[in-house]
Scaffold this motif. Structure first.
Motif, PDB file in Angstrom:
ATOM      1  N   PHE A  71      45.505 -35.745  54.383  1.00 15.35           N
ATOM      2  CA  PHE A  71      45.446 -34.762  55.467  1.00 15.35           C
ATOM      3  C   PHE A  71      46.634 -33.820  55.305  1.00 15.35           C
ATOM      4  CE2 PHE A  71      43.764 -38.830  56.824  1.00 15.35           C
ATOM      5  CZ  PHE A  71      42.478 -38.476  57.209  1.00 15.35           C
ATOM      6  N   TYR A  72      46.367 -32.516  55.223  1.00 19.09           N
ATOM      7  CA  TYR A  72      47.422 -31.529  55.014  1.00 19.09           C
ATOM      8  C   TYR A  72      47.376 -30.502  56.140  1.00 19.09           C
ATOM      9  CZ  TYR A  72      50.415 -28.121  52.725  1.00 19.09           C
ATOM     10  OH  TYR A  72      51.439 -27.254  52.431  1.00 19.09           O
ATOM     11  N   PHE A  73      48.539 -30.243  56.750  1.00 14.62           N
ATOM     12  CA  PHE A  73      48.663 -29.293  57.850  1.00 14.62           C
ATOM     13  C   PHE A  73      49.629 -28.196  57.432  1.00 14.62           C
ATOM     14  CE2 PHE A  73      47.625 -33.450  59.518  1.00 14.62           C
ATOM     15  CZ  PHE A  73      46.495 -33.166  60.273  1.00 14.62           C
ATOM     16  N   ILE A 103      49.839 -35.935  54.740  1.00 18.73           N
ATOM     17  CA  ILE A 103      49.731 -37.333  55.171  1.00 18.73           C
ATOM     18  C   ILE A 103      48.669 -38.034  54.320  1.00 18.73           C
ATOM     19  CG2 ILE A 103      49.321 -38.908  57.108  1.00 18.73           C
ATOM     20  CD1 ILE A 103      49.972 -36.529  58.975  1.00 18.73           C
ATOM     21  N   PRO A 104      49.083 -38.617  53.187  1.00 19.45           N
ATOM     22  CA  PRO A 104      48.142 -39.401  52.394  1.00 19.45           C
ATOM     23  C   PRO A 104      48.095 -40.851  52.891  1.00 19.45           C
ATOM     24  CG  PRO A 104      50.187 -39.129  51.184  1.00 19.45           C
ATOM     25  CD  PRO A 104      50.347 -38.398  52.489  1.00 19.45           C
ATOM     26  N   VAL A 105      46.895 -41.408  52.957  1.00 18.65           N
ATOM     27  CA  VAL A 105      46.691 -42.811  53.325  1.00 18.65           C
ATOM     28  C   VAL A 105      45.824 -43.419  52.228  1.00 18.65           C
ATOM     29  CG1 VAL A 105      45.786 -44.405  55.051  1.00 18.65           C
ATOM     30  CG2 VAL A 105      46.771 -42.227  55.786  1.00 18.65           C
ATOM     31  N   ASN A 106      46.394 -44.346  51.469  1.00 18.39           N
ATOM     32  CA  ASN A 106      45.698 -44.872  50.296  1.00 18.39           C
ATOM     33  C   ASN A 106      45.482 -46.371  50.377  1.00 18.39           C
ATOM     34  OD1 ASN A 106      45.524 -42.456  48.700  1.00 18.39           O
ATOM     35  ND2 ASN A 106      47.728 -42.599  48.443  1.00 18.39           N
ATOM     36  N   LEU A 107      44.308 -46.796  49.958  1.00 18.12           N
ATOM     37  CA  LEU A 107      44.047 -48.209  49.697  1.00 18.12           C
ATOM     38  C   LEU A 107      44.550 -48.457  48.289  1.00 18.12           C
ATOM     39  CD1 LEU A 107      42.744 -50.848  50.665  1.00 18.12           C
ATOM     40  CD2 LEU A 107      40.619 -50.069  49.597  1.00 18.12           C
ATOM     41  N   LYS A 108      45.355 -49.501  48.125  1.00 17.36           N
ATOM     42  CA  LYS A 108      46.042 -49.731  46.856  1.00 17.36           C
ATOM     43  C   LYS A 108      45.720 -51.131  46.352  1.00 17.36           C
ATOM     44  CE  LYS A 108      50.275 -47.927  46.396  1.00 17.36           C
ATOM     45  NZ  LYS A 108      51.739 -47.808  46.553  1.00 17.36           N
ATOM     46  N   TYR A 109      45.351 -51.229  45.081  1.00 19.02           N
ATOM     47  CA  TYR A 109      45.121 -52.520  44.446  1.00 19.02           C
ATOM     48  C   TYR A 109      46.156 -52.696  43.334  1.00 19.02           C
ATOM     49  CZ  TYR A 109      42.992 -56.397  41.986  1.00 19.02           C
ATOM     50  OH  TYR A 109      42.786 -57.608  41.387  1.00 19.02           O
ATOM     51  N   THR A 110      46.926 -53.784  43.397  1.00 17.25           N
ATOM     52  CA  THR A 110      48.001 -54.013  42.442  1.00 17.25           C
ATOM     53  C   THR A 110      47.687 -55.220  41.570  1.00 17.25           C
ATOM     54  OG1 THR A 110      49.604 -53.125  44.010  1.00 17.25           O
ATOM     55  CG2 THR A 110      50.472 -54.435  42.199  1.00 17.25           C
ATOM     56  N   ILE A 111      47.905 -55.064  40.282  1.00 17.31           N
ATOM     57  CA  ILE A 111      47.780 -56.149  39.307  1.00 17.31           C
ATOM     58  C   ILE A 111      49.197 -56.493  38.864  1.00 17.31           C
ATOM     59  CG2 ILE A 111      46.853 -56.821  37.066  1.00 17.31           C
ATOM     60  CD1 ILE A 111      44.776 -54.511  37.506  1.00 17.31           C
ATOM     61  N   GLY A 112      49.627 -57.710  39.165  1.00 18.53           N
ATOM     62  CA  GLY A 112      50.986 -58.118  38.831  1.00 18.53           C
ATOM     63  C   GLY A 112      51.152 -58.417  37.355  1.00 18.53           C
ATOM     64  N   PHE A 162      57.605 -32.473  47.202  1.00 16.85           N
ATOM     65  CA  PHE A 162      57.322 -33.173  48.448  1.00 16.85           C
ATOM     66  C   PHE A 162      58.352 -34.273  48.638  1.00 16.85           C
ATOM     67  CE2 PHE A 162      54.836 -35.240  45.174  1.00 16.85           C
ATOM     68  CZ  PHE A 162      55.020 -36.592  45.405  1.00 16.85           C
ATOM     69  N   ILE A 163      58.631 -34.606  49.903  1.00 15.42           N
ATOM     70  CA  ILE A 163      59.588 -35.662  50.221  1.00 15.42           C
ATOM     71  C   ILE A 163      59.342 -36.137  51.650  1.00 15.42           C
ATOM     72  CG2 ILE A 163      61.397 -34.080  51.008  1.00 15.42           C
ATOM     73  CD1 ILE A 163      63.375 -36.111  49.596  1.00 15.42           C
ATOM     74  N   GLY A 164      59.558 -37.443  51.882  1.00 15.77           N
ATOM     75  CA  GLY A 164      59.418 -37.975  53.229  1.00 15.77           C
ATOM     76  C   GLY A 164      59.348 -39.489  53.255  1.00 15.77           C
ATOM     77  N   PRO A 165      59.226 -40.043  54.461  1.00 16.82           N
ATOM     78  CA  PRO A 165      59.153 -41.494  54.609  1.00 16.82           C
ATOM     79  C   PRO A 165      57.769 -42.035  54.278  1.00 16.82           C
ATOM     80  CG  PRO A 165      59.018 -40.455  56.750  1.00 16.82           C
ATOM     81  CD  PRO A 165      59.267 -39.356  55.753  1.00 16.82           C
ATOM     82  N   MET A 166      57.735 -43.310  53.902  1.00 12.82           N
ATOM     83  CA  MET A 166      56.461 -43.967  53.621  1.00 12.82           C
ATOM     84  C   MET A 166      56.501 -45.403  54.123  1.00 12.82           C
ATOM     85  SD  MET A 166      56.400 -44.988  49.580  1.00 12.82           S
ATOM     86  CE  MET A 166      54.934 -45.970  49.734  1.00 12.82           C
ATOM     87  N   LEU A 207      45.738 -56.468  47.435  1.00 12.77           N
ATOM     88  CA  LEU A 207      45.337 -55.278  48.191  1.00 12.77           C
ATOM     89  C   LEU A 207      46.442 -54.849  49.137  1.00 12.77           C
ATOM     90  CD1 LEU A 207      41.612 -55.877  49.199  1.00 12.77           C
ATOM     91  CD2 LEU A 207      42.514 -54.209  47.602  1.00 12.77           C
ATOM     92  N   GLY A 208      46.481 -53.554  49.396  1.00 10.61           N
ATOM     93  CA  GLY A 208      47.445 -53.021  50.334  1.00 10.61           C
ATOM     94  C   GLY A 208      47.041 -51.630  50.772  1.00 10.61           C
ATOM     95  N   VAL A 209      47.793 -51.119  51.727  1.00 14.95           N
ATOM     96  CA  VAL A 209      47.596 -49.765  52.226  1.00 14.95           C
ATOM     97  C   VAL A 209      48.963 -49.106  52.249  1.00 14.95           C
ATOM     98  CG1 VAL A 209      46.924 -48.370  54.221  1.00 14.95           C
ATOM     99  CG2 VAL A 209      45.612 -50.407  53.641  1.00 14.95           C
ATOM    100  N   ASP A 210      49.030 -47.878  51.771  1.00 13.07           N
ATOM    101  CA  ASP A 210      50.274 -47.142  51.940  1.00 13.07           C
ATOM    102  C   ASP A 210      49.983 -45.809  52.606  1.00 13.07           C
ATOM    103  OD1 ASP A 210      49.709 -45.100  50.109  1.00 13.07           O
ATOM    104  OD2 ASP A 210      51.029 -45.841  48.573  1.00 13.07           O
ATOM    105  N   ALA A 211      50.944 -45.366  53.400  1.00 13.97           N
ATOM    106  CA  ALA A 211      50.834 -44.097  54.112  1.00 13.97           C
ATOM    107  C   ALA A 211      52.183 -43.406  54.058  1.00 13.97           C
ATOM    108  CB  ALA A 211      50.396 -44.326  55.554  1.00 13.97           C
ATOM    109  N   SER A 212      52.149 -42.080  53.995  1.00 18.32           N
ATOM    110  CA  SER A 212      53.370 -41.293  53.934  1.00 18.32           C
ATOM    111  C   SER A 212      53.266 -40.110  54.877  1.00 18.32           C
ATOM    112  CB  SER A 212      53.611 -40.762  52.518  1.00 18.32           C
ATOM    113  OG  SER A 212      53.649 -41.798  51.588  1.00 18.32           O
ATOM    114  N   LEU A 213      54.419 -39.639  55.327  1.00 21.47           N
ATOM    115  CA  LEU A 213      54.537 -38.426  56.123  1.00 21.47           C
ATOM    116  C   LEU A 213      55.472 -37.513  55.342  1.00 21.47           C
ATOM    117  CD1 LEU A 213      53.920 -36.932  58.781  1.00 21.47           C
ATOM    118  CD2 LEU A 213      55.967 -38.004  59.725  1.00 21.47           C
ATOM    119  N   LEU A 214      54.904 -36.561  54.608  1.00 18.95           N
ATOM    120  CA  LEU A 214      55.655 -35.797  53.616  1.00 18.95           C
ATOM    121  C   LEU A 214      55.735 -34.318  53.971  1.00 18.95           C
ATOM    122  CD1 LEU A 214      53.835 -37.278  50.499  1.00 18.95           C
ATOM    123  CD2 LEU A 214      56.030 -38.029  51.426  1.00 18.95           C
TER     124      LEU A 214
END
Length: 179
Positions: free
Chosen positions: A107-109, A83-92, A38-42, A52-59
């Motif tokens: 979401f997969y098409f 098209i994955p859309v994830n809630l992300k929690y990061t520990i520094g 898979f490859i694409g922009p995010m 907290l954060g959100v990441d989304a990609s179009l792959l």
């Protein structure tokens, strides 16, 4: 000084390792892993202090299944948009690294239509919804390395003329670079 939300754009790519989970098939039916990419922009939106954060990609993503029955082997490829859309929690772990946990919908098409293999026609779904769970490392504020597991909520395909069906479950190993 108040912390402000940050948005970053980047590119993401990696390896898909898919395996089918069948229902109502014979004992002679064997399944194997299918390897794709898979490859694409995010884009990633972060709230710095909270973690907290959100990441989304179009792959563009390649998934599929490999099956065999007796001496016959078959491969069904799925090329499509993921098209994955994830809630992300990061520990520094200081200013140079962090560990993240992520979960959210996927979401997969599928581009391709139905396939016929040895007289068995598969009725593949054009769109699938699944759940992603994953974890990874953030390095140097720009590089991310992670692993996800995608679990479809419905069948990937039904095999016409039978009550058999399958789901394509996928492990993903990814690398992303954020600008």
């Amino acid at each position: 000084m108040p912390a402000q939300a940050q948005i970053h754009f980047g590119v993401k790519g990696g390896l898909n390792l898919s395996k089918a989970s069948f229902s109502n098939v014979g004992e002679n039916f064997k399944k194997d892993n299918f390897t794709g990419f898979f490859i694409g922009p995010m884009a990633e939106f972060n709230i710095p202090i909270v973690g907290l954060g959100v990441d989304a990609s179009l792959l563009f993503a390649q998934r599929g299944i490999k099956v065999s029955e007796g001496n016959d082997e078959y491969t069904i490829k799925q090329n499509g948009i993921d098209i994955p859309v994830n809630l992300k929690y990061t520990i520094g772990l200081g200013s140079l690294a962090g560990i993240y946990l992520a979960a959210g919908p996927d979401f997969y098409f599928d581009f391709a239509g139905n396939k016929t293999i040895e007289g068995m026609r598969t009725d593949k779904k054009k769109a699938e919804v699944g759940i992603n769970v994953g974890a990874g490392l953030k390095l140097l504020n720009h590089l991310q390395v992670g692993a996800n597991y995608n679990i479809p909520l419905g069948n990937t395909a039904d095999i016409e003329g039978t009550n058999a069906s399958y789901k394509t479950k996928t492990w993903q190993v990814s690398i992303a670079y954020l600008f």
